[in-house]
Write an enzyme that holds these catalytic residues in place. Structure first.
Site, PDB file in Angstrom:
ATOM      1  N   SER A 150      17.481  10.829   5.657  1.00  0.00           N
ATOM      2  CA  SER A 150      16.759  12.060   5.317  1.00  0.00           C
ATOM      3  C   SER A 150      17.418  12.793   4.155  1.00  0.00           C
ATOM      4  O   SER A 150      18.620  12.653   3.888  1.00  0.00           O
ATOM      5  CB  SER A 150      16.703  12.982   6.534  1.00  0.00           C
ATOM      6  OG  SER A 150      16.101  12.340   7.626  1.00  0.00           O
TER       7      SER A 150
HETATM    8  N1  SAM Z   1      18.931  10.512  10.942  1.00  0.00           N
HETATM    9  C1  SAM Z   1      18.822   9.307  10.154  1.00  0.00           C
HETATM   10  C2  SAM Z   1      19.917   9.218   9.128  1.00  0.00           C
HETATM   11  O1  SAM Z   1      20.742  10.124   9.052  1.00  0.00           O
HETATM   12  O2  SAM Z   1      19.954   8.203   8.418  1.00  0.00           O
HETATM   13  C3  SAM Z   1      17.481   9.145   9.508  1.00  0.00           C
HETATM   14  C4  SAM Z   1      16.429   8.876  10.496  1.00  0.00           C
HETATM   15  S1  SAM Z   1      15.001   8.074   9.882  1.00  0.00           S
HETATM   16  C5  SAM Z   1      14.207   9.384   9.029  1.00  0.00           C
HETATM   17  C6  SAM Z   1      14.146   7.932  11.438  1.00  0.00           C
HETATM   18  C7  SAM Z   1      14.680   6.856  12.330  1.00  0.00           C
HETATM   19  O3  SAM Z   1      14.046   6.981  13.598  1.00  0.00           O
HETATM   20  C8  SAM Z   1      14.381   5.446  11.855  1.00  0.00           C
HETATM   21  O4  SAM Z   1      15.570   4.731  11.720  1.00  0.00           O
HETATM   22  C9  SAM Z   1      13.487   4.867  12.949  1.00  0.00           C
HETATM   23  O5  SAM Z   1      13.687   3.485  13.187  1.00  0.00           O
HETATM   24  C10 SAM Z   1      13.920   5.699  14.142  1.00  0.00           C
HETATM   25  N2  SAM Z   1      12.976   5.758  15.255  1.00  0.00           N
HETATM   26  C11 SAM Z   1      11.626   5.856  15.234  1.00  0.00           C
HETATM   27  N3  SAM Z   1      11.142   5.909  16.484  1.00  0.00           N
HETATM   28  C12 SAM Z   1      12.219   5.843  17.322  1.00  0.00           C
HETATM   29  C13 SAM Z   1      12.378   5.845  18.742  1.00  0.00           C
HETATM   30  N4  SAM Z   1      11.340   5.936  19.574  1.00  0.00           N
HETATM   31  N5  SAM Z   1      13.630   5.775  19.238  1.00  0.00           N
HETATM   32  C14 SAM Z   1      14.711   5.687  18.415  1.00  0.00           C
HETATM   33  N6  SAM Z   1      14.617   5.657  17.079  1.00  0.00           N
HETATM   34  C15 SAM Z   1      13.394   5.744  16.540  1.00  0.00           C
END
Ligand code: SAM
Length: 214
Positions: free
Chosen positions: A62
Site C-alpha cells: 500500500s
Molecule cells: N499490508 C500489505 C503490505 O504492507 O504489503 C499490503 C496488503 S495488499 C494491499 C492486500 C493483501 O490482502 C494481498 O496480499 C491479498 O492477497 C491479501 N488478502 C486478500 N484477501 C485475503 C484474505 N481473505 N485473507 C488474508 N489475506 C487476504
C-alpha cells in the site's frame, strides 16, 4: 548508491507530515521501517514513491500515506495485541509491530506469506507471526484483539471480525465495491454488544477474498 534513509526521511515529511499525519509514534515507526526491504528487488529504487507498488501475485504494497493513516486511526498503544489481515509484503505488519506488542498477520497467498516471513526475520522483527489462511474470518486462536487492521476491501465489515475485537478495540478496514467507491471505515467496540462505525474517507484497495469477503 541510493540513500534510502534520506528517501525515508523525505517520505515522512513530504507525504505524511505535509498531508496531516500528526501521531508522533506513527511518524517514528514510518521513519524506522526500511520499506525498500519489502518491495521486489527490481523496484527498490522506487520504494519511497507516493503510491502502491506491485509485489507479485497481482497484489500490492500500500501507499505509505495509507499505511500511516490506518495506523493513526487505529490509535495503537504499546501493549496492544494486533490482528493484521492481508500481510502482502509484511510492510504494514512491521510498522504495526513497532506501535503495539504483537502482530498476528494473515495472508491467503502462500508465496507472499513465505516471503513476508523471510523479510521480517531478515530484519530481526520478532513480534510478528505470519499465518497463511483466510483472514476475512479473523484469527480466532488469538482473539480478542485491541486492534484489527484489514488491508483489503470487502463488501462490509465481517461480523466475525467485529466479535474478535476486545472491548474498546478498534478495527480499520476498507469496504465497498471491488472497483471504485471504496470507503475506509473505523469500528470501535464500545460495549459487549455495541459497535460504532465512522467513515474515514475514500480509498482504493485490492479485494478481500474469502468467506467474509468477496
Ligand atoms: N499490508 C500489505 C503490505 O504492507 O504489503 C499490503 C496488503 S495488499 C494491499 C492486500 C493483501 O490482502 C494481498 O496480499 C491479498 O492477497 C491479501 N488478502 C486478500 N484477501 C485475503 C484474505 N481473505 N485473507 C488474508 N489475506 C487476504
Amino acid at each position: 548508491m541510493t540513500d534510502f534513509a534520506a528517501l525515508r526521511r523525505a517520505m515522512v515529511e513530504d507525504q505524511l507530515v505535509a498531508r496531516g499525519v500528526t501521531d508522533a509514534r506513527v511518524l517514528a515507526a514510518m521513519a524506522e521501517v526500511p520499506r525498500e526491504a519489502f518491495v521486489p528487488e527490481a523496484l527498490r529504487a522506487r520504494a519511497y514513491e507516493d503510491g502502491p507498488l506491485p509485489i507479485g501475485d497481482g497484489q500490492t504494497i500500500s501507499q505509505p500515506l495509507i499505511v500511516a493513516l490506518m495506523a493513526e486511526a487505529a490509535r495503537i498503544l504499546p501493549g496492544d495485541r494486533i490482528l493484521d489481515v492481508g500481510t502482502g509484503s509484511g510492510y504494514a505488519a512491521a510498522v504495526l509491530a513497532r506501535l503495539g506488542r504483537f502482530v498476528w498477520s494473515i495472508e491467503r497467498i502462500e508465496t507472499l506469506a513465505e516471503r513476508a516471513r523471510a523479510t521480517l526475520a531478515g530484519l530481526g522483527i520478532g513480534n510478528v507471526e505470519v499465518i497463511c489462511g483466510d483472514g476475512s474470518l479473523g484469527w480466532a486462536p488469538q482473539a480478542p484483539y485491541d486492534v484489527i487492521h484489514v488491508a483489503a476491501s470487502g463488501p462490509a465489515v465481517p461480523a466475525t471480525l467485529e466479535r474478535q475485537l476486545a472491548l474498546g478495540g478498534r478495527l480499520v478496514m476498507p469496504i465497498g465495491p471491488r472497483a471504485d467507491g471504496q470507503r475506509l471505515v473505523r469500528v470501535r467496540r464500545t460495549a459487549e454488544g455495541a459497535w460504532e462505525q465512522d467513515d474515514l474517507g475514500g480509498v482504493a484497495f485490492v479485494p478481500l477474498i474469502g468467506a467474509g469477503g468477496w
